[in-house]
Design an enzyme around this catalytic site. Sequence first.
Site, mmCIF file in Angstrom:
data_model
loop_
_atom_site.group_PDB
_atom_site.id
_atom_site.type_symbol
_atom_site.label_atom_id
_atom_site.label_comp_id
_atom_site.label_asym_id
_atom_site.label_seq_id
_atom_site.Cartn_x
_atom_site.Cartn_y
_atom_site.Cartn_z
ATOM 1 N N GLY A 81 96.764 -1.579 37.022
ATOM 2 C CA GLY A 81 96.856 -1.939 35.637
ATOM 3 C C GLY A 81 95.591 -1.139 34.615
ATOM 4 O O GLY A 81 94.550 -1.116 35.367
ATOM 5 N N ARG A 145 102.675 0.563 39.022
ATOM 6 C CA ARG A 145 101.963 -0.006 40.502
ATOM 7 C C ARG A 145 103.187 0.192 41.550
ATOM 8 O O ARG A 145 103.068 -0.472 42.864
ATOM 9 C CB ARG A 145 102.355 -1.835 40.255
ATOM 10 C CG ARG A 145 101.496 -2.073 38.825
ATOM 11 C CD ARG A 145 101.180 -3.867 39.118
ATOM 12 N NE ARG A 145 100.263 -4.264 37.546
ATOM 13 C CZ ARG A 145 99.116 -4.275 38.151
ATOM 14 N NH1 ARG A 145 98.094 -3.773 39.561
ATOM 15 N NH2 ARG A 145 98.091 -4.434 37.217
ATOM 16 N N ASP A 175 91.910 -1.749 43.938
ATOM 17 C CA ASP A 175 92.068 -2.031 45.398
ATOM 18 C C ASP A 175 93.254 -1.446 46.225
ATOM 19 O O ASP A 175 93.042 -0.977 47.360
ATOM 20 C CB ASP A 175 91.311 -3.312 45.962
ATOM 21 C CG ASP A 175 92.391 -4.695 45.961
ATOM 22 O OD1 ASP A 175 92.782 -4.347 44.542
ATOM 23 O OD2 ASP A 175 92.399 -5.882 46.460
ATOM 24 N N ASP A 176 94.235 -2.292 46.348
ATOM 25 C CA ASP A 176 95.291 -1.648 46.304
ATOM 26 C C ASP A 176 95.855 -0.338 46.723
ATOM 27 O O ASP A 176 95.733 0.775 47.573
ATOM 28 C CB ASP A 176 97.383 -2.486 45.577
ATOM 29 C CG ASP A 176 96.858 -3.792 46.053
ATOM 30 O OD1 ASP A 176 96.662 -3.896 47.484
ATOM 31 O OD2 ASP A 176 97.901 -4.673 45.674
ATOM 32 N N LYS A 202 88.539 1.331 39.818
ATOM 33 C CA LYS A 202 88.774 1.142 38.539
ATOM 34 C C LYS A 202 89.433 -0.821 38.920
ATOM 35 O O LYS A 202 90.250 -1.055 39.914
ATOM 36 C CB LYS A 202 89.976 1.708 37.933
ATOM 37 C CG LYS A 202 90.710 1.197 36.857
ATOM 38 C CD LYS A 202 92.284 0.755 37.100
ATOM 39 C CE LYS A 202 92.968 -0.179 37.947
ATOM 40 N NZ LYS A 202 94.470 -0.247 38.237
ATOM 41 N N THR A 203 89.088 -2.050 37.883
ATOM 42 C CA THR A 203 89.763 -2.622 37.465
ATOM 43 C C THR A 203 88.845 -3.905 36.980
ATOM 44 O O THR A 203 87.821 -4.095 37.187
ATOM 45 C CB THR A 203 90.529 -3.232 38.988
ATOM 46 O OG1 THR A 203 90.782 -4.666 38.438
ATOM 47 C CG2 THR A 203 89.174 -3.998 39.986
ATOM 48 N N ASP A 205 89.052 -6.913 36.637
ATOM 49 C CA ASP A 205 89.231 -7.795 37.588
ATOM 50 C C ASP A 205 87.774 -7.766 38.731
ATOM 51 O O ASP A 205 87.176 -9.071 39.012
ATOM 52 C CB ASP A 205 90.092 -7.737 38.595
ATOM 53 C CG ASP A 205 91.335 -8.199 38.156
ATOM 54 O OD1 ASP A 205 91.359 -8.082 36.914
ATOM 55 O OD2 ASP A 205 92.122 -8.883 38.699
ATOM 56 N N TYR A 243 88.751 -29.327 18.085
ATOM 57 C CA TYR A 243 89.170 -28.989 19.082
ATOM 58 C C TYR A 243 88.778 -28.918 20.543
ATOM 59 O O TYR A 243 87.566 -28.487 20.778
ATOM 60 C CB TYR A 243 90.013 -27.793 18.598
ATOM 61 C CG TYR A 243 91.203 -27.565 17.989
ATOM 62 C CD1 TYR A 243 92.343 -28.866 18.062
ATOM 63 C CD2 TYR A 243 90.980 -27.146 16.449
ATOM 64 C CE1 TYR A 243 93.290 -29.065 17.053
ATOM 65 C CE2 TYR A 243 91.874 -27.355 15.400
ATOM 66 C CZ TYR A 243 92.787 -27.961 15.858
ATOM 67 O OH TYR A 243 93.360 -27.901 14.779
ATOM 68 N N MET A 250 91.885 -12.722 32.294
ATOM 69 C CA MET A 250 92.398 -12.164 33.274
ATOM 70 C C MET A 250 91.498 -12.445 34.352
ATOM 71 O O MET A 250 90.560 -12.561 33.650
ATOM 72 C CB MET A 250 93.181 -11.149 32.465
ATOM 73 C CG MET A 250 94.347 -11.190 32.474
ATOM 74 S SD MET A 250 95.020 -9.021 32.083
ATOM 75 C CE MET A 250 96.404 -9.601 31.764
ATOM 76 N N ARG A 429 91.983 -5.038 28.343
ATOM 77 C CA ARG A 429 92.071 -3.510 28.692
ATOM 78 C C ARG A 429 92.378 -2.198 28.486
ATOM 79 O O ARG A 429 91.705 -2.169 28.846
ATOM 80 C CB ARG A 429 93.485 -4.274 29.519
ATOM 81 C CG ARG A 429 92.812 -5.353 31.127
ATOM 82 C CD ARG A 429 94.508 -5.369 31.480
ATOM 83 N NE ARG A 429 95.875 -4.835 31.093
ATOM 84 C CZ ARG A 429 97.098 -5.605 31.761
ATOM 85 N NH1 ARG A 429 96.775 -5.436 33.508
ATOM 86 N NH2 ARG A 429 98.278 -5.143 31.607
HETATM 87 P P1 FBP Z 1 94.550 -4.002 38.877
HETATM 88 O O1 FBP Z 1 94.282 -5.051 39.854
HETATM 89 O O2 FBP Z 1 95.234 -3.029 38.747
HETATM 90 O O3 FBP Z 1 93.262 -3.319 37.936
HETATM 91 O O4 FBP Z 1 94.910 -4.673 37.122
HETATM 92 C C1 FBP Z 1 94.130 -6.288 37.183
HETATM 93 C C2 FBP Z 1 95.513 -7.303 36.429
HETATM 94 O O5 FBP Z 1 94.741 -6.771 35.003
HETATM 95 C C3 FBP Z 1 95.173 -8.752 36.248
HETATM 96 O O6 FBP Z 1 93.907 -9.184 35.768
HETATM 97 C C4 FBP Z 1 95.943 -8.862 36.391
HETATM 98 O O7 FBP Z 1 96.275 -10.463 36.507
HETATM 99 C C5 FBP Z 1 97.325 -8.199 35.650
HETATM 100 O O8 FBP Z 1 96.456 -7.221 35.796
HETATM 101 C C6 FBP Z 1 98.298 -8.239 34.751
HETATM 102 O O9 FBP Z 1 99.232 -7.108 35.828
HETATM 103 P P2 FBP Z 1 100.731 -6.474 34.635
HETATM 104 O O10 FBP Z 1 100.237 -4.980 33.910
HETATM 105 O O11 FBP Z 1 101.299 -6.247 35.461
HETATM 106 O O12 FBP Z 1 101.157 -7.514 33.850
#
Ligand code: FBP
Length: 554
Positions: A81, A145, A175-176, A202-203, A205, A243, A250, A429
């Site tokens: 991502g 991916r 991580d992957d 990177k991420t 998350d 509201y 995410m 992102r």
């Molecule tokens: P990475 O772990 O590859 O950094 O991606 C994280 C992420 O942004 C998550 O927060 C989200 O659930 C996912 O990617 C969304 O993936 P996609 O871009 O395939 O919709």
Amino acid sequence: MNLSPLQKVRYEYKPKLPGMLRNGISEICVKDGAATESVADQDKIKALFPNTYGKNEITFVKGTNTSAAKKQVVGVILSGGQAPGGHNVICGLYDALKATDKNNVLLGFKGGPDGLLKDDYVEFDDAFIDAYRNTGGFDIIGSGRTKLETKEQFDIVAANAKKNGLTAIVIIGGDDSNTNAATLAEYMAANNTGVQVIGCPKTIDGDLKNEDIEASFGFDTATKTYSELIGNIERDANSAKKYWHFIKVMGRSASHVALECALETQPNICLIGEEVAAKKMSLAAITNYIADSVEKRGNNGENFGVAIIPEGIVEFVPEFSKLIAEINELLAGNKTEQFNALPDWNAKYDFIKNGLSSESFAVFDILPQFVQQQLFLERDPHGNVQVSLIESEKLFSEMVKSELKKRKEAGTYKGKFGAQHHFFGYEGRCAFPSNFDADYCYSLGYNAFMLIQYGYTGYLSKVSNISKPADEWVAGGMPITKMMNMERRNGEDKPVIRKALVELDGAPFKYFEAHREEWAVKTSFTYPGAIQYFGPSEVCDITTKTLALEKGVN
Ligand code: FBP
């Protein structure tokens, strides 16, 4: 290309390097650190990574550069991502590579790991790189991916590397992707290809970290972007006073993003998946927890509020995970076709009732009908329910609404409840990286090249002490195997990087826990505003609350 005013001036920004990398390439030498071990399953990881396991951590310090002169042809990919700052990793890598020897070459493989498999690349030059400095996005070469894990794939990557004369590959990923980097590094070493492999953390998350890797890049900018939006919504809620806003953020699995946003904006509610799992909270318990806040605030005349819901929440609810597992079984093989052929929802409902255990059916039965149907609509390529597509922000607001109806009938709740729903993910992102992410990413890339130049492989580019100003940052490398353990994947034990989940005894969660009861009832919103790129340091260089609390700095 049409350039916005901000884009033009961001091109001119000069990212800050760690102090010890500022003296020029000829003044960077290596200081050896301690040998490393994997985080768990040491014997198994060691056996699987005989050439790259147990290496020393290293730090770069000021001193005479002793690396051997050698023409470097480096390939780089962006993987997974998008995360703000990815372009700057490539810019830092390019600048260090060219500063070392202008004949060195940087190739950008397109579309993530697929680019390495298809031998699809561009060669970077100054003009190309300059158009991406300090910008958000991964559009410089795209991302993907595809998992790099089979021998056949590695053979292809090795053949393409040989064809292009690659001396190293840099994998910028989560991580992957860094698990793949470690496996590829081991393959390249075992087969004497002479190709080094370096990873960059990177991420958005925030779940790729340990005591060495203090943060993954992109987390800072993404959480600041979401927090700006959440703060704006809080102000709207406090203005209109009509509201409750349910905001999903995410974070596919870990709840770091939700927690950081809560620390920055002090909403009434923030769910933390790791706590839900630890306390084995049911959907009803979570619903009651939110409804209690709505009730107390409503009875005080405050019929508004903000609740943050982490994207991965439902998988942490034990009864929900069990339900998902049973649905996957129920529709395995050709049973999906049988299910889809049923004439209407009533017939499908009976099929589900007969197929699920009584406990799982009880959970299914309390779900709003749109979620029940969502569970049977969307499947991933393996035929499984796509949990990330469940609109959990709507799920919880619907469940809270039904609970409040009961409370109204019982006479305990006297307020009014109207809900709005939001999902903040893609909005953050590809934002322009904050000064922190611009500096951190540039440093990670620059440092990755120094690791290559000094002959390391299977290492993650590491820049630490990052809660301090950049001149105090410490650059070096950590063997990726240090983060690995064995986990069950698709019925097999596999070596993978252990995901860093929110620690319930960690300082960020403890701070949140100590304040959330007050925030749940009393309006305590804080409004972080937009990321600032120019101006005083106290607004331009704000460390995430997560990192500040973890490191004990203000
Ligand atoms: P990475 O772990 O590859 O950094 O991606 C994280 C992420 O942004 C998550 O927060 C989200 O659930 C996912 O990617 C969304 O993936 P996609 O871009 O395939 O919709």
